[in-house]
Scaffold this active site. Structure first.
Site, short mmCIF file in Angstrom:
data_model
loop_
_atom_site.label_atom_id
_atom_site.label_comp_id
_atom_site.label_asym_id
_atom_site.label_seq_id
_atom_site.Cartn_x
_atom_site.Cartn_y
_atom_site.Cartn_z
N TYR A 20 0.84 -1.20 0.00
CA TYR A 20 0.00 0.00 0.00
C TYR A 20 0.88 1.26 0.00
O TYR A 20 0.42 2.33 -0.37
CB TYR A 20 -0.87 0.05 1.27
CG TYR A 20 -2.03 -0.90 1.32
CD1 TYR A 20 -2.20 -1.92 0.39
CD2 TYR A 20 -2.99 -0.77 2.34
CE1 TYR A 20 -3.29 -2.79 0.48
CE2 TYR A 20 -4.07 -1.62 2.42
CZ TYR A 20 -4.22 -2.64 1.50
OH TYR A 20 -5.29 -3.48 1.59
N GLY A 21 2.11 1.09 0.44
CA GLY A 21 2.99 2.23 0.71
C GLY A 21 3.40 3.06 -0.49
O GLY A 21 4.00 4.12 -0.34
N ASN A 39 0.29 1.28 8.74
CA ASN A 39 0.52 2.72 8.91
C ASN A 39 -0.01 3.51 7.71
O ASN A 39 -0.61 4.58 7.87
CB ASN A 39 2.01 3.02 9.06
CG ASN A 39 2.54 2.63 10.43
OD1 ASN A 39 2.76 3.48 11.28
ND2 ASN A 39 2.73 1.34 10.66
N THR A 40 0.19 2.97 6.51
CA THR A 40 -0.25 3.68 5.31
C THR A 40 -1.78 3.80 5.31
O THR A 40 -2.33 4.88 5.06
CB THR A 40 0.24 2.94 4.04
OG1 THR A 40 1.64 2.73 4.15
CG2 THR A 40 -0.06 3.73 2.80
N CYS A 74 6.11 2.20 10.30
CA CYS A 74 5.73 1.20 9.30
C CYS A 74 5.75 -0.15 10.01
O CYS A 74 6.64 -0.41 10.84
CB CYS A 74 6.71 1.24 8.14
SG CYS A 74 6.48 -0.11 6.95
N THR A 75 4.78 -0.98 9.65
CA THR A 75 4.63 -2.28 10.32
C THR A 75 5.90 -3.12 10.35
O THR A 75 6.14 -3.86 11.29
CB THR A 75 3.54 -3.09 9.60
OG1 THR A 75 3.80 -3.03 8.19
CG2 THR A 75 2.16 -2.57 9.91
N HIS A 76 6.71 -3.01 9.28
CA HIS A 76 7.87 -3.90 9.16
C HIS A 76 9.09 -3.45 9.96
O HIS A 76 9.99 -4.24 10.21
CB HIS A 76 8.31 -3.99 7.69
CG HIS A 76 7.35 -4.73 6.82
ND1 HIS A 76 6.08 -4.28 6.57
CD2 HIS A 76 7.49 -5.89 6.13
CE1 HIS A 76 5.47 -5.12 5.75
NE2 HIS A 76 6.30 -6.11 5.47
N1 DGL Z 1 1.94 -2.15 6.12
C1 DGL Z 1 2.57 -1.03 5.44
C2 DGL Z 1 2.70 0.14 6.43
O1 DGL Z 1 2.76 -0.04 7.63
C3 DGL Z 1 3.92 -1.41 4.87
C4 DGL Z 1 3.85 -2.33 3.67
C5 DGL Z 1 3.13 -1.72 2.49
O2 DGL Z 1 3.66 -0.81 1.83
O3 DGL Z 1 2.00 -2.11 2.25
O4 DGL Z 1 2.74 1.26 6.01
#
Ligand code: DGL
Length: 287
Positions: free
Chosen positions: A43-44, A75-76, A189-191
């Site tokens: 999604y980012g 987060n996105t 960001c989640t990662h």
């Molecule tokens: N889950 C997304 C975030 O926390 C990171 C991965 C993505 O780009 O979808 O923003």
């Protein structure tokens, strides 16, 4: 609303498992339904309209499973789509940006005299949205914020490259020009919590790292208590047992096998119940 209902969590993919892990640790009595939109990740790098559409579809899917609260772990999606999700659902929806921002301000205030900025590392779309800066300034109008997009951290975390020369070089490249000006850094960001050690080494021990997922788990705990929705006891009656069978349920929109493999890296064990689903077919047919 029955307190034995599960908490819903969604993310663009596997990364939200860092938020799930924090929630699970802070709320051991609760049970969870997790959706990873692995068919449409990332999604980012996507636009507001697309992230909103995906996020609303995810939220609807989880709401249909009977949840008492929704945590937007991504987060996105939290940065771009919370108003759209909230207008669809009649339950509380918690994103990760507000809790992360508030925790950063609190940590900075509790530490040294504030002379430096709060840093935020996140995806391109989260940084472009300015959501972290807005939320930090809402908590402290005088705060200075520096945001940096670090897109390569996502594949590195999924690949398990958390401690080698490549990740160290990439972290150095992203963070070398911000580290001198910050005393607090939000992992937006989640990662990124998976890369916590290398990020800490790169910015130095004087910078305090804030894990937005961790901060969210703390706020969810207070919210459940405040709303009288915390699950304090194990289910006893037949209805309660039906609402809650205690095994967390994981759904993905594609590539379940890969999710399971990467999840093991993020959680330390494979997810208990994992199922691949298609969540947007009905809407497409209606359109
Ligand atoms: N889950 C997304 C975030 O926390 C990171 C991965 C993505 O780009 O979808 O923003």
């Amino acid at each position: 609303m029955n307190s034995h209902l599960p908490i819903g969590i969604f993310d663009s993919g596997v990364g939200g498992l860092t938020v799930y892990r924090a929630l699970h640790e802070h709320l051991p009595n609760e049970h969870f339904v997790y959706l990873g939109d692995t068919a449409r990740v990332p999604y980012g790098t996507k636009s507001l309209a697309t992230v909103e559409r995906y996020a609303v579809e995810n939220a609807r899917f989880l709401a249909a499973h009977g949840i008492k609260l929704l945590v937007v772990a991504c987060n996105t999606a939290s940065a771009l789509a919370l108003p759209a999700i909230r207008s669809e659902l009649n339950i509380d929806v918690v994103g990760v940006i507000g809790p992360g921002a508030r925790a950063a301000v609190k940590t900075q205030r509790a530490g040294r005299a504030r002379t430096q900025a709060i840093g935020v590392v996140a995806t391109e779309s989260t940084v472009q949205s300015g959501a972290y800066t807005a939320a930090i300034k809402k908590a402290d109008a005088n705060a200075t914020v520096v945001e940096r997009a670090c897109p390569l951290f996502v594949p590195l975390a999924e690949e398990g490259w958390t401690d080698n020369d490549v990740v160290r070089m990439i972290a150095e490249t992203y963070l070398q020009d911000v580290r001198a000006s910050i005393d607090t850094l939000v992992l937006g960001c989640t990662h990124y919590p998976i890369l916590r050690e290398v990020i800490q080494q790169t910015v130095g021990d004087s910078v305090q790292l804030i894990d937005s997922g961790e901060a969210t788990a703390v706020e969810v705990k207070s919210l459940l208590k405040e709303k009288d929705l915390a699950r304090l006891t194990m289910p006893t009656g037949a209805l309660e047992r039906q609402l809650c069978d205690d095994l967390d349920h994981f759904y993905v929109t594609d590539a379940a096998e890969r999710f399971s493999r990467v999840a093991e890296r993020f959680l330390g064990s494979k997810p208990s119940r994992l199922e691949a689903v298609e969540i947007w077919g009905e809407d497409r047919l209606r359109a």
